[in-house]
Motif scaffolding. Structure first.
Motif, PDB file in Angstrom:
ATOM      1  N   ALA A   1      -3.386  -2.839  -1.846  1.00  0.00           N
ATOM      2  CA  ALA A   1      -2.811  -4.269  -1.368  1.00  0.00           C
ATOM      3  C   ALA A   1      -3.725  -5.528  -1.586  1.00  0.00           C
ATOM      4  O   ALA A   1      -5.250  -4.449  -1.994  1.00  0.00           O
ATOM      5  CB  ALA A   1      -2.959  -3.499   0.324  1.00  0.00           C
TER       6      ALA A   1
ATOM      7  N   LEU B   1      -6.013  -8.615   2.920  1.00  0.00           N
ATOM      8  CA  LEU B   1      -5.260  -8.851   3.999  1.00  0.00           C
ATOM      9  C   LEU B   1      -6.353  -9.857   4.906  1.00  0.00           C
ATOM     10  O   LEU B   1      -7.556  -9.078   5.316  1.00  0.00           O
ATOM     11  CB  LEU B   1      -3.844  -7.443   4.496  1.00  0.00           C
TER      12      LEU B   1
ATOM     13  N   ASN C   1       0.119  -9.296  12.184  1.00  0.00           N
ATOM     14  CA  ASN C   1       0.896  -7.819  10.638  1.00  0.00           C
ATOM     15  C   ASN C   1       2.160  -8.657  10.419  1.00  0.00           C
ATOM     16  O   ASN C   1       1.586  -8.107   8.785  1.00  0.00           O
ATOM     17  CB  ASN C   1       0.629  -7.028  12.207  1.00  0.00           C
ATOM     18  N   ASP C   2       2.397  -9.603  10.672  1.00  0.00           N
ATOM     19  CA  ASP C   2       4.002 -10.061  10.099  1.00  0.00           C
ATOM     20  C   ASP C   2       3.327 -10.518   9.309  1.00  0.00           C
ATOM     21  O   ASP C   2       3.847 -10.600   7.592  1.00  0.00           O
ATOM     22  CB  ASP C   2       4.654 -10.334  10.799  1.00  0.00           C
TER      23      ASP C   2
ATOM     24  N   ASN D   1       0.479  -9.865   7.256  1.00  0.00           N
ATOM     25  CA  ASN D   1       0.348  -9.111   5.985  1.00  0.00           C
ATOM     26  C   ASN D   1       1.196  -8.363   5.269  1.00  0.00           C
ATOM     27  O   ASN D   1       1.215  -8.262   4.388  1.00  0.00           O
ATOM     28  CB  ASN D   1      -0.830  -7.950   6.624  1.00  0.00           C
ATOM     29  N   ARG D   2       2.553  -7.816   6.078  1.00  0.00           N
ATOM     30  CA  ARG D   2       3.604  -7.222   5.765  1.00  0.00           C
ATOM     31  C   ARG D   2       4.180  -8.196   4.947  1.00  0.00           C
ATOM     32  O   ARG D   2       4.169  -8.219   3.491  1.00  0.00           O
ATOM     33  CB  ARG D   2       4.483  -7.467   6.637  1.00  0.00           C
TER      34      ARG D   2
ATOM     35  N   CYS E   1       2.184  -8.040   1.310  1.00  0.00           N
ATOM     36  CA  CYS E   1       1.812  -7.526   0.592  1.00  0.00           C
ATOM     37  C   CYS E   1       4.016  -7.043   0.481  1.00  0.00           C
ATOM     38  O   CYS E   1       3.748  -7.073  -0.867  1.00  0.00           O
ATOM     39  CB  CYS E   1       2.029  -5.746   1.531  1.00  0.00           C
ATOM     40  N   GLU E   2       4.169  -7.536   0.344  1.00  0.00           N
ATOM     41  CA  GLU E   2       5.868  -7.595  -0.098  1.00  0.00           C
ATOM     42  C   GLU E   2       5.845  -8.752  -1.063  1.00  0.00           C
ATOM     43  O   GLU E   2       6.877  -8.461  -2.182  1.00  0.00           O
ATOM     44  CB  GLU E   2       7.244  -8.275   1.219  1.00  0.00           C
TER      45      GLU E   2
ATOM     46  N   LYS F   1       4.444  -6.954  -4.225  1.00  0.00           N
ATOM     47  CA  LYS F   1       4.494  -6.138  -4.960  1.00  0.00           C
ATOM     48  C   LYS F   1       4.565  -6.027  -5.600  1.00  0.00           C
ATOM     49  O   LYS F   1       5.659  -6.931  -6.615  1.00  0.00           O
ATOM     50  CB  LYS F   1       5.756  -5.843  -3.682  1.00  0.00           C
TER      51      LYS F   1
ATOM     52  N   ARG G   1      -4.463   1.401   0.756  1.00  0.00           N
ATOM     53  CA  ARG G   1      -3.523   2.069   1.957  1.00  0.00           C
ATOM     54  C   ARG G   1      -2.789   3.411   1.176  1.00  0.00           C
ATOM     55  O   ARG G   1      -1.931   3.188   0.110  1.00  0.00           O
ATOM     56  CB  ARG G   1      -1.908   0.777   1.944  1.00  0.00           C
TER      57      ARG G   1
ATOM     58  N   GLY H   1      -0.687   4.886   6.029  1.00  0.00           N
ATOM     59  CA  GLY H   1      -1.337   3.732   6.160  1.00  0.00           C
ATOM     60  C   GLY H   1      -2.130   3.182   6.766  1.00  0.00           C
ATOM     61  O   GLY H   1      -2.583   2.301   6.612  1.00  0.00           O
TER      62      GLY H   1
END
Length: 154
Positions: free
Chosen positions: A17, A20, A90-91, A93-94, A97-98, A101, A114, A119
């Motif tokens: 990842a 973050l 957190n949103d 960070n997601r 990551c997306e 990817k 990760r 997780g």
């Protein structure tokens, strides 16, 4: 036969990842500890004792004097505000990551590893191996931090 002694290969699967953000998450953990310490001192119990009687994710509000409640409410309100900011972090960070990817990782990149199933993140510690003082201990931890950021080197 290769891997014969390993019962579950999934235990060794980590996702690469990007680095973050975790500043607010770190502050939430500090505030939770402050809140527990504050409530514990007002009630003459230890933080460990409070943790044992509390449900995970719940905050203890003592039923005492107005001063105690005011102090505890202030701590609780601060924690609730921080947790809302943590949800945004957190949103974000997601989303990071997306967006990353499937992209290549280059030398010099800062990454985090990760664990797929839990997780949790791989984190280097200051502890060293008994047989080789050049080797650092690695653990998996729920909380990201500076020890969980690795630089890819050639």
């Amino acid at each position: 036969e290769e891997g014969k002694n390993c019962g579950n290969f999934r235990e060794f699967v980590f996702e690469v990842a990007p680095k973050l953000n975790y500043d607010i998450s770190k502050e939430v953990q500090k505030q939770k500890k402050r809140h527990l310490t504050s409530v514990g001192s007002l009630m003459n119990v230890t933080v460990d004792a409070l943790k044992k009687i509390m449900s995970p994710g719940k905050f203890f509000m003592p039923k005492r004097s107005t001063t105690t409640l005011t102090k505890s409410n202030s701590s609780h309100e601060t924690l609730l505000k921080l947790e809302k900011r943590q949800a945004v972090e957190n949103d974000l960070n997601r989303l990071i990551c997306e967006q990353n990817k499937g992209k290549f990782v280059y030398y010099g990149s800062e990454i985090q590893l990760r664990h797929n199933d839990s997780g949790y993140y791989l984190k280097g510690t200051k502890n060293t191996a008994e047989h080789d003082k050049e080797c650092s201990q690695a653990i998996v931890t729920q909380f990201m931090g500076y020890g969980s950021v690795f630089k890819v080197l050639p």
